[in-house]
Design an enzyme around this catalytic site. Structure first.
Site, mmCIF file in Angstrom:
data_model
loop_
_atom_site.group_PDB
_atom_site.id
_atom_site.type_symbol
_atom_site.label_atom_id
_atom_site.label_comp_id
_atom_site.label_asym_id
_atom_site.label_seq_id
_atom_site.Cartn_x
_atom_site.Cartn_y
_atom_site.Cartn_z
ATOM 1 N N GLY A 12 0.828 -1.209 0.000
ATOM 2 C CA GLY A 12 0.000 0.000 0.000
ATOM 3 C C GLY A 12 0.860 1.256 0.000
ATOM 4 N N GLY A 14 -0.468 4.336 0.143
ATOM 5 C CA GLY A 14 -1.343 5.429 0.586
ATOM 6 C C GLY A 14 -0.611 6.243 1.653
ATOM 7 N N PHE A 15 -1.384 6.902 2.506
ATOM 8 C CA PHE A 15 -0.769 7.777 3.514
ATOM 9 C C PHE A 15 0.141 7.006 4.462
ATOM 10 C CE2 PHE A 15 -4.383 10.433 2.244
ATOM 11 C CZ PHE A 15 -3.731 11.642 2.067
ATOM 12 N N GLY A 16 -0.303 5.825 4.903
ATOM 13 C CA GLY A 16 0.476 5.057 5.869
ATOM 14 C C GLY A 16 1.724 4.450 5.241
ATOM 15 N N VAL A 80 -1.757 -7.495 -4.111
ATOM 16 C CA VAL A 80 -1.412 -8.526 -3.120
ATOM 17 C C VAL A 80 -2.681 -9.320 -2.803
ATOM 18 C CG1 VAL A 80 -0.632 -8.899 -0.748
ATOM 19 C CG2 VAL A 80 0.531 -7.241 -2.212
ATOM 20 N N GLU A 176 -19.215 17.456 1.852
ATOM 21 C CA GLU A 176 -18.377 18.202 0.907
ATOM 22 C C GLU A 176 -18.912 18.075 -0.522
ATOM 23 O OE1 GLU A 176 -14.280 18.196 3.545
ATOM 24 O OE2 GLU A 176 -14.450 16.723 1.974
ATOM 25 N N ASP A 305 -5.953 2.770 8.061
ATOM 26 C CA ASP A 305 -7.376 2.388 8.092
ATOM 27 C C ASP A 305 -7.586 0.891 8.299
ATOM 28 O OD1 ASP A 305 -7.969 5.007 7.593
ATOM 29 O OD2 ASP A 305 -8.885 4.686 5.628
ATOM 30 N N ALA A 320 -6.287 10.368 7.713
ATOM 31 C CA ALA A 320 -4.946 10.392 7.129
ATOM 32 C C ALA A 320 -3.863 10.620 8.189
ATOM 33 C CB ALA A 320 -4.887 11.492 6.070
ATOM 34 N N GLN A 321 -4.139 11.483 9.182
ATOM 35 C CA GLN A 321 -3.131 11.776 10.215
ATOM 36 C C GLN A 321 -2.724 10.517 10.982
ATOM 37 O OE1 GLN A 321 -1.219 14.146 11.305
ATOM 38 N NE2 GLN A 321 -1.845 15.499 9.661
HETATM 39 C C1 LIG Z 1 -13.480 10.465 -0.211
HETATM 40 C C2 LIG Z 1 -12.601 10.442 1.012
HETATM 41 C C3 LIG Z 1 -12.378 11.623 1.714
HETATM 42 C C4 LIG Z 1 -11.550 11.627 2.841
HETATM 43 N N1 LIG Z 1 -11.331 12.813 3.491
HETATM 44 C C5 LIG Z 1 -10.478 12.834 4.536
HETATM 45 C C6 LIG Z 1 -10.157 14.049 5.179
HETATM 46 O O1 LIG Z 1 -10.671 15.119 4.805
HETATM 47 N N2 LIG Z 1 -9.260 14.028 6.211
HETATM 48 C C7 LIG Z 1 -8.688 12.855 6.620
HETATM 49 O O2 LIG Z 1 -7.854 12.880 7.539
HETATM 50 N N3 LIG Z 1 -8.974 11.702 6.054
HETATM 51 C C8 LIG Z 1 -9.852 11.657 5.008
HETATM 52 N N4 LIG Z 1 -10.143 10.459 4.413
HETATM 53 C C9 LIG Z 1 -9.591 9.229 4.987
HETATM 54 C C10 LIG Z 1 -8.135 9.049 4.577
HETATM 55 O O3 LIG Z 1 -7.996 9.186 3.189
HETATM 56 C C11 LIG Z 1 -7.694 7.679 5.057
HETATM 57 O O4 LIG Z 1 -7.809 7.619 6.449
HETATM 58 C C12 LIG Z 1 -6.256 7.393 4.642
HETATM 59 O O5 LIG Z 1 -6.145 7.375 3.241
HETATM 60 C C13 LIG Z 1 -5.789 6.072 5.242
HETATM 61 O O6 LIG Z 1 -4.487 5.811 4.816
HETATM 62 P P1 LIG Z 1 -4.027 4.309 4.570
HETATM 63 O O7 LIG Z 1 -2.580 4.376 4.225
HETATM 64 O O8 LIG Z 1 -4.469 3.446 5.695
HETATM 65 O O9 LIG Z 1 -4.861 3.809 3.306
HETATM 66 P P2 LIG Z 1 -4.963 4.447 1.866
HETATM 67 O O10 LIG Z 1 -4.474 5.836 1.823
HETATM 68 O O11 LIG Z 1 -6.345 4.167 1.409
HETATM 69 O O12 LIG Z 1 -3.957 3.577 1.006
HETATM 70 C C14 LIG Z 1 -4.135 2.216 0.771
HETATM 71 C C15 LIG Z 1 -3.304 1.839 -0.432
HETATM 72 O O13 LIG Z 1 -3.247 0.430 -0.500
HETATM 73 C C16 LIG Z 1 -3.412 0.015 -1.850
HETATM 74 N N5 LIG Z 1 -3.968 -1.335 -1.790
HETATM 75 C C17 LIG Z 1 -5.113 -1.733 -1.196
HETATM 76 N N6 LIG Z 1 -5.254 -3.062 -1.293
HETATM 77 C C18 LIG Z 1 -4.176 -3.521 -1.987
HETATM 78 C C19 LIG Z 1 -3.760 -4.803 -2.408
HETATM 79 N N7 LIG Z 1 -4.463 -5.910 -2.149
HETATM 80 N N8 LIG Z 1 -2.601 -4.913 -3.118
HETATM 81 C C20 LIG Z 1 -1.855 -3.814 -3.404
HETATM 82 N N9 LIG Z 1 -2.220 -2.560 -2.995
HETATM 83 C C21 LIG Z 1 -3.347 -2.427 -2.306
HETATM 84 C C22 LIG Z 1 -4.361 1.046 -2.438
HETATM 85 O O14 LIG Z 1 -4.237 1.108 -3.844
HETATM 86 C C23 LIG Z 1 -3.892 2.326 -1.733
HETATM 87 O O15 LIG Z 1 -2.896 3.009 -2.486
HETATM 88 C C24 LIG Z 1 -10.965 10.422 3.278
HETATM 89 C C25 LIG Z 1 -11.198 9.239 2.581
HETATM 90 C C26 LIG Z 1 -11.997 9.252 1.442
HETATM 91 C C27 LIG Z 1 -12.237 7.963 0.682
#
Ligand SMILES: Cc1cc2nc3c(=O)[nH]c(=O)nc-3n(C[C@H](O)[C@H](O)[C@H](O)COP(=O)(O)OP(=O)(O)OC[C@H]3O[C@@H](n4cnc5c(N)ncnc54)[C@H](O)[C@@H]3O)c2cc1C
Length: 422
Positions: A12, A14-16, A80, A176, A305, A320-321
């Site tokens: 992943g 994403g943010f984490g 994955v 929003e 998440d 995200a934080q």
């Molecule tokens: C529409 C929307 C608005 C939001 N607004 C806010 C906000 O205003 N403020 C805030 O703090 N948070 C907000 N959030 C929440 C925030 O985006 C999440 O809390 C944050 O992205 C979590 O980070 P993460 O790294 O856990 O997961 P993510 O950022 O979701 O990253 C997960 C990554 O894993 C990858 N992935 C998933 N499964 C697989 C797999 N099987 N194989 C390979 N790759 C995989 C995905 O492609 C993705 O790139 C919002 C979320 C959404 C959907």
């Protein structure tokens, strides 16, 4: 890089996952980051792509470009599909291979969440959710097409259903989106149609909760509700949708005819808990220990998440934080471990505050004892969102677009983009 360097696999970007990779930049390890998309996505601004303010390329950046200076990191595009915790392998599928094993010494799962229709998967066909760039473009197409169809439709009795937009879920995404559609119909669309009046659009925001933006203090929810009402959004609280079908939605027994229903209500975690065969919370998130590892597996971390961790008796929110702080913590912990230093104390989330925007020039902000609504909160919202975009080029381009949209009311990306098969 020596042959013996421990391998850290991050699933992943994403943010984490990205925060973990960045924290490992100088660690004597080999990092392999795998994502099913080639880009990191700034999800908090997805609604602006769905409502035509920003283009997809303004909120996403290629992961390998973001990490180009991390010489110990290889980025792989792949999906994955499972983990063999005994053999310490993960399995990756790509365009033409299935289940390719990749070995790890440390594994960080940061796979985020997906939509949940609370057991009503049949709603998905009629009410798309907002999670990826493809979702945002599909919703943008749907909204813009509704206005085009209404303009082309000679029968005025059909205009109403075409110009009714129902948003299910009054959390940040629903609020929003609803306010952004309201601003769009009164701004850029207002003078461009001849047969229909875009300002007559009905925008309905539905939630079973009794107030919108329920994670904020009640007075801020109230301020957001007043603002929504002033923008012309019909806020219907205390009752969820009973049904969603091709004719629209049914709320409290009332049929709301609509060609555009958008799902902004529920999320479900990725299947990481099933891959690991470990304990999850009621929402399906993996229960982690204070150091973010999985019980009995000090080499496996689950963050963001996908993870479930209580702090002061309450579960940490899916924002995200949290994901970024957990990513940094995990990267530092692994770095210290391979350097032979003692582990840091358990993870503790530092809540810098929450923000939500409600239309043009208005946001709410809650940070510690500070509660703010209106234009000053919106200025903070702009600054924070620009700061957290992944690359400087995006910051410049988004800032210029926002200034332009604020001053002229014109949106940056009002295109209906057809895909093969549409
Ligand atoms: C529409 C929307 C608005 C939001 N607004 C806010 C906000 O205003 N403020 C805030 O703090 N948070 C907000 N959030 C929440 C925030 O985006 C999440 O809390 C944050 O992205 C979590 O980070 P993460 O790294 O856990 O997961 P993510 O950022 O979701 O990253 C997960 C990554 O894993 C990858 N992935 C998933 N499964 C697989 C797999 N099987 N194989 C390979 N790759 C995989 C995905 O492609 C993705 O790139 C919002 C979320 C959404 C959907």
């Amino acid at each position: 890089m020596s042959q013996q360097s421990p391998v850290v696999v991050i699933v992943g970007g994403g943010f984490g996952g990205l925060a973990a990779a960045r924290a490992l930049k100088k660690a004597p390890v080999e990092v392999i980051l795998i994502d099913r998309n080639n880009h990191h996505l700034f999800q908090p601004l997805l609604y602006q792509v769905a409502t035509s303010v920003l283009a997809p390329g303004q909120i996403g950046s290629p992961i390998r470009s973001i990490l180009r200076n991390n010489e110990n990191t290889t980025v792989i595009l792949g999906d994955v599909t499972g983990v063999d915790t005994a053999a310490r392998n993960i399995f990756v599928s790509d365009a033409d291979r299935t289940g390719v094993p990749i070995s790890y010494d440390y594994l960080i799962l940061a796979t985020g969440v997906q939509h949940s229709y609370f057991g009503h998967d049949e709603f998905e066909k009629y009410a798309p959710g907002l999670k990826s760039l493809a979702d945002a473009v599909a919703i943008r197409n749907k909204i813009l097409r509704a206005f085009e169809q209404a303009e082309a439709e000679e029968d005025p009795s059909r205009h109403k259903e075409l110009l009714t937009f129902v948003l299910v879920g009054a959390g940040p995404t629903g609020v929003e989106m609803a306010s952004a559609i309201a601003v769009m119909v009164r701004g850029s669309l207002k003078r461009e149609f001849r047969r229909i009046d875009p300002t007559s659009a009905r925008i309905v925001l539905v939630d079973m909760a009794t107030r919108p933006l329920g994670t904020f203090a009640p007075e801020l929810s109230e301020a957001a509700k007043r603002r929504l009402t002033r923008l012309g959004v019909e806020v219907r609280l205390g009752h969820g949708v009973d049904l969603i079908d091709e004719q629209g939605a049914v709320v409290e027994g009332e049929r709301i005819s609509s060609k555009t229903v958008i799902w902004a209500a529920g999320v479900a975690p990725s299947p990481a808990g099933k891959w690991l065969n470990t304990e999850t919370d009621r929402a399906g998130r993996v229960r982690v220990k204070g150091d973010l590892t999985v019980p009995n597996h000090p080499e496996i971390f689950v963050i963001g998440d996908t993870a479930s961790l209580d702090q002061d008796g309450k579960p940490l929110p899916g924002v995200a934080q949290v994901a970024m702080q957990q990513g940094r913590y995990t990267g530092n912990l692994i770095h210290r471990g391979v350097a032979g230093k003692p582990s840091p104390s358990p993870f503790r989330y530092f809540d810098k505050g929450n923000l939500a925007v409600v239309g043009k020039g208005f946001a709410i902000l809650q940070s510690g004892k500070v509660r703010l609504s209106g234009f000053p909160a919106w200025v903070v919202w702009v600054a924070v969102h620009l700061e957290f975009l992944a690359q400087s080029s995006l910051r410049v381009s988004v800032f210029v677009q926002w200034v332009w949209t604020y001053v002229t009311g014109q949106r940056g990306s009002r295109l209906i983009v057809k895909h093969h098969g549409d």
